[in-house]
Every structure is written in C-alpha cells, then in structure tokens.
Design an enzyme around this catalytic site. Structure first.
Site, PDB file in Angstrom:
ATOM      1  N   CYS A 127      20.023  46.120  48.863  1.00 34.43           N
ATOM      2  CA  CYS A 127      20.492  46.068  47.474  1.00 34.43           C
ATOM      3  C   CYS A 127      22.012  46.100  47.456  1.00 34.43           C
ATOM      4  CB  CYS A 127      19.979  47.273  46.690  1.00 34.43           C
ATOM      5  SG  CYS A 127      18.185  47.425  46.624  1.00 34.43           S
ATOM      6  N   SER A 128      22.610  45.465  46.442  1.00 35.02           N
ATOM      7  CA  SER A 128      24.059  45.525  46.305  1.00 35.02           C
ATOM      8  C   SER A 128      24.478  46.972  46.117  1.00 35.02           C
ATOM      9  CB  SER A 128      24.527  44.677  45.129  1.00 35.02           C
ATOM     10  OG  SER A 128      23.791  44.970  43.972  1.00 35.02           O
ATOM     11  N   CYS A 162      26.906  40.033  35.489  1.00 33.96           N
ATOM     12  CA  CYS A 162      27.532  40.051  36.814  1.00 33.96           C
ATOM     13  C   CYS A 162      28.437  38.855  37.047  1.00 33.96           C
ATOM     14  CB  CYS A 162      26.467  40.150  37.903  1.00 33.96           C
ATOM     15  SG  CYS A 162      25.540  41.694  37.782  1.00 33.96           S
ATOM     16  N   HIS A 203      29.570  45.899  44.985  1.00 30.34           N
ATOM     17  CA  HIS A 203      29.427  45.085  43.779  1.00 30.34           C
ATOM     18  C   HIS A 203      29.944  45.830  42.555  1.00 30.34           C
ATOM     19  CE1 HIS A 203      27.984  42.229  40.976  1.00 30.34           C
ATOM     20  NE2 HIS A 203      26.728  42.578  40.887  1.00 30.34           N
TER      21      HIS A 203
END
Ligand SMILES: [Zn+2]
Lengths: 132, 401
Positions: free
Chosen positions: B218-219, B83, B348
């Site tokens: 959560c992303s 990430c 994301h």
C-alpha cells in the site's frame, strides 16, 4: 415476525428478494442510486428493471483491516449479474483466498444486518456460492 | 524552443516521511524555495501560483505560503482533485502560461499524512434510533463493509483482481513481486519515506490490509511537499544558457476524468481515463511508449501498478503480467517503472505526489539522479490517478540546449 426494512432502497424483499435498478430509457445504462439524469447519455427518463439474482464474481478482495466498528474479515466483490455489475459482499463462505475465487458462480441471498429501537430488522443482501 | 511550449525551469521536493516539527506551510515553503533557487528566479518572477492540498483543501495554502515567501498580489488558485491534486496544480499554472496571462508560474503541492490510517471507509456504531432511508441509495444504516468496501486498499485490490479475471496470470505472489521491485528501487532514493529493501517473503508475510494487498503493498501515508516553476518557451529563450540547459520540456500535459462505462459506478474504472490520458499525451508529445526511458506511475497499491502497465500502453493489451514477469519494469529493464520507489516506498503525501513524480523524471532527464540515474534518459512519463476520478499524465523531454 419482526417488521423488516431493506438496508438500501434498491433491494426488494419478499418471497423472491432481488435488486432493482434505474434503467435509462434512452441508452439502457443502469444505476442503483437516485438519479438526476443519465451519466451515459444525459437524458432523464428512467424505468425500473429487476436485476438477475445469479452472477459471476469478476473481482473480490478480503478486507482484513477496516474502519472502527466494521467487523473483519469480510469479502467485498463485484458480481456480474448477466451484464449488470453489482457491488456486494460474498457471504456464507469462509473469508479466505482458498474458498473465494474469480469466476465463481454466486446467487443473491439476504440476511439480517441490524435491529432498530422499535425492533425493525434491517435486511441486507450478499451473494453466496451457487451449489455445484 | 517553440514559443508556445511550456518548460520546467526549477523543481524541488522535500524528503518524504515524518516531519513532526514542520507544519504544512514549512514543508511547502521548503519545496517552493527549493524550486525557485533551482530555477534561478524569485517569487517576484511568478505571475501565477497554483497550490494543491487535498486534506487542507479549504486552507488557502497558496496565500499562506505567499505570506511567508512573498505577497506579490498575483492570482492564486487553490486546487483539490483527489490524488491528482499535484498534477492538477501543475496544469493550472501551465494553463495560465498557455493562455498568455503570464510567462512564469509556480505550482506546489503539500500534505501531512504521517500516522493517518485508512483515508476512507465509514466508522460504524451500533444501530440506534429508528431506521429511516437516507442518501442516494436510501440506506437505513452504513453500507461500508456490508455492501462491498469503501477502503482504498480494497477498492484497488479489486481493480487488480478484475484485471486478473479478464486476462489471467495474477496471484498474490505476482502483486507482491511488484512491491518487491519498488521497495528495491527505493534503496537508491534518499528522499523516499521508506528506503529499505524487502524480500518477497517479508512482503507476503506482512500485515494483510485487503487481500491481496499487505501493508508494504500500500502507498505510504507520509508528510511532504513538492514545487515546480514553469516558464514559457519564449521567456526561457531570454534566460541564461545554464537555465536553458537544465530546463525540462513539458511535451504533454493531460488531465482526464472517467467517461461512463458499465460498472464504473460500482467499482471505479481507473482504466479508461488513464488510457484516454495516455493516448492524448502521446499524441501531444509526438512520442510513443517505446520512446520512454522511464515512467513514474501511480502505484497507490501494488495491484494498481499492474493495470497501469496496460493502461499506459507500456505493454501489449492484456499483457501486463508477462510484461512484468519479463523484468522490463525493473530499473535495469527495458522500461524502468517507479525507480523512485513509487508510492509504496517513496510515499504518497497526496497533494505533493503529482509534482514529486515530475521532479523524479526531470532529475533523470537532467542527469542529476546520482546512483539511481537511468543513463541517457531523454524522455519520461508521469502518471497519477485520483479516485472519483481524475487522471494526470505528463510527458517530459530533456532540453536540447
Ligand atoms: Zn442514458
């Protein structure tokens, strides 16, 4: 009794099931996997050490949504066994936040997790609450 | 402007969200053309291209985009670093400039993740055949779900819970309140994948993924791209007043990996490498946490945001819970964090994330953030972390021109 095989090679079965780690002979770092060298000091001498079977829950999560085929919910945790951190499920406890708590005292136990075509049982491990 | 500084000359991001009609090259091209136009330059000015994509790490995205926008023959580096992929691409372009190989470079990141579910964790079928140990743990069957969890929402849940065990004060509600903040912030961000305000009750009552992280904590998997044009201080000095005025100084650029700590191979330690990166970044930039006007940090899960308040030294050691409860990290607080909505609502798209957060901060430093502008912003920090682990921290400063 069916033949048994540990789910992972760092689980020792028998009368007194326990985990065993590779301990660096130079710096004392402990690892559960097959090693090429030590991630802490870079040296390559290791000795086997038995890990205490009782510990404290330092972190947990209750997984409700997992990859296909993985039964849910289950409690995944990190257990501090007298200074050595162990990744494991918490078992023999309801998988809800009312029953699982940080700092909980737990002990290692084993369970059958599967059987192969020849009838050999795979034995996994988890931690269960220590009786009060 | 010192000649050995590196500056952001142009920067752009696409709207994050669902882009069913655009492929990765379309998305990347949109971001790259946006960044070039923003900087008043063209592909012909770029002396290096760094392209980040995690899921398409072997696709040669850099060359694919060149084939649409300009095959100039310059070196292309395709990078993947979990990430932290976008931040790594940015750093690669910066290193080429710092090394004196070129005075201008392009970095972009792109990902298509709409509809992707869990990005980790192993599918399990019925055991069959004959058990035989394999792999580094000598496992005879899949261990995800049998010996702890591999899924990211569960890993980061434990990271937040571990902080709570050490310092106290955490609860399901506390983590949900962090998510409530980021979803509230997102309502001002037209480029966010989700820009709907959510109440605490809605967040806590939503689908539970891995306690204490519900789905909105959560992303968000989504599609998107971001791109930046970097320029040396020496070159920037030769450009127009308008380009110099809008340029944003990269005061610090740091990438770290995780040093060995007890337990780090049991539960990933995202703390030490973030703290190390932040320490180095503050040193490089000659600023401290108190100088920051805004922070975009890696809230891949609500449970992660909490620990990074501490890791980035935005609060007293061990004081992240009190710090959050004081309201400091809301956009009207003393240390606004994730005014973009963060990964939980902005989204994301992994490869793009580490450049999109630089875009967010740069946009505030330029005074161009519209209704969500943090007034008078002069210094900002961006942070990403990829498990494995890699941590990227950038500190950005408003131009004095
Ligand atoms: Zn060692």
């Amino acid at each position: 009794m069916a033949e048994q095989i540990p789910l992972v090679d760092y689980l020792v079965l028998g009368n007194d099931p326990h985990l065993v780690a590779n301990e660096c002979t130079s710096c004392g770092a402990r690892f559960f996997d097959r090693r090429n060298a030590c991630a802490s000091c870079g040296r390559s001498g290791f000795t086997k050490v038995d890990i205490p079977t009782e510990g404290e829950v330092r972190a947990f999560t209750i997984v409700a949504f997992a990859a296909p085929g993985v039964p849910t919910p289950y409690v995944a945790a990190m257990v501090d066994c007298a200074g050595t951190s162990v990744r494991a499920n918490l078992i023999n406890i309801p998988a809800d936040p009312e029953h699982v708590s940080l700092g909980m005292q737990v002990r290692l136990t084993t369970e059958v997790v599967g059987t192969d075509d020849e009838g050999t049982e795979a034995i996994g491990f988890g931690f269960e609450p220590k009786e009060a | 402007m010192a000649t050995d500084d590196v500056w952001v000359l142009g920067i752009s991001m696409t709207k994050f969200g669902k882009h069913p009609d655009k492929d990765m090259v379309d998305l990347a091209s949109e971001a790259v053309l946006g960044a070039l136009a923003d900087g008043g330059v063209t592909m012909a000015d770029m002396g290096v291209v760094a392209a980040g994509s995690l899921m398409a790490a072997n696709a040669g995205m850099g060359q694919q985009v060149q084939k649409q926008l300009g095959q100039t023959g310059v070196p292309v580096y395709n990078v993947a670093n979990a990430c932290a992929t976008g931040a790594t691409a940015l750093r690669v372009a910066m290193l080429a400039i710092k090394a004196g190989e070129t005075d201008m470079g392009l970095a972009f990141g792109v990902e298509k993740l709409s509809g992707a579910g869990l990005l980790s964790g192993g599918t399990r079928k019925d055991d069959s055949g004959v058990y035989a140990p394999s792999g580094r743990y000598g496992a005879v069957a899949p261990v995800d779900g049998r010996i702890g969890t591999d899924i990211m929402p569960g890993v980061f849940a434990q990271i937040g819970m571990e902080y709570g065990h050490r310092h106290g004060g955490t609860s399901f509600e506390l983590f949900a309140r962090i998510s409530e903040k980021n979803h509230a912030h997102s309502t001002l961000n037209p480029l966010a994948a989700y820009s709907k305000k959510m109440t605490l009750e809605e967040i806590m009552g939503d689908f539970m993924v891995a306690y204490p992280n519900t789905r909105p904590m959560c992303s968000a998997n989504c599609d998107g791209a971001a791109a930046a044009v970097l320029v040396s201080g020496a070159k920037l000095a030769t450009l127009s007043l308008e380009q110099r005025r809008r340029a944003v100084k990269v005061s610090a650029s740091v990438l770290t990996s995780d040093p060995w700590e007890e337990a780090c191979q049991v539960l990933p330690d995202v703390n030490t490498l973030t703290r190390n990166a932040a320490t180095l970044a503050y040193e490089q930039a000659g600023v401290g946490p108190d100088d920051l006007d805004l922070v975009e940090l890696h809230d891949c899960f609500a449970t992660a945001e909490l620990v990074h308040y501490d890791n980035l030294m935005l609060c007293e050691p061990g004081g992240a819970v009190d710090f959050f409860n004081s309201g400091a990290t809301w956009r009207d607080g003393s240390m606004p964090v994730n005014v973009s909505g963060g990964l939980e609502s902005k989204g994301h798209p992994i490869g793009a994330t580490g450049i999109a957060n630089v875009w967010e901060v740069a946009t505030h430093l330029r005074g161009e953030a519209g209704p969500r502008q943090i007034e008078g912003a002069k210094v900002g920090l961006t942070h990403v972390i990829g498990l494995g682990s890699a941590c990227g921290v950038h500190i950005l400063e408003k131009s004095a021109a």
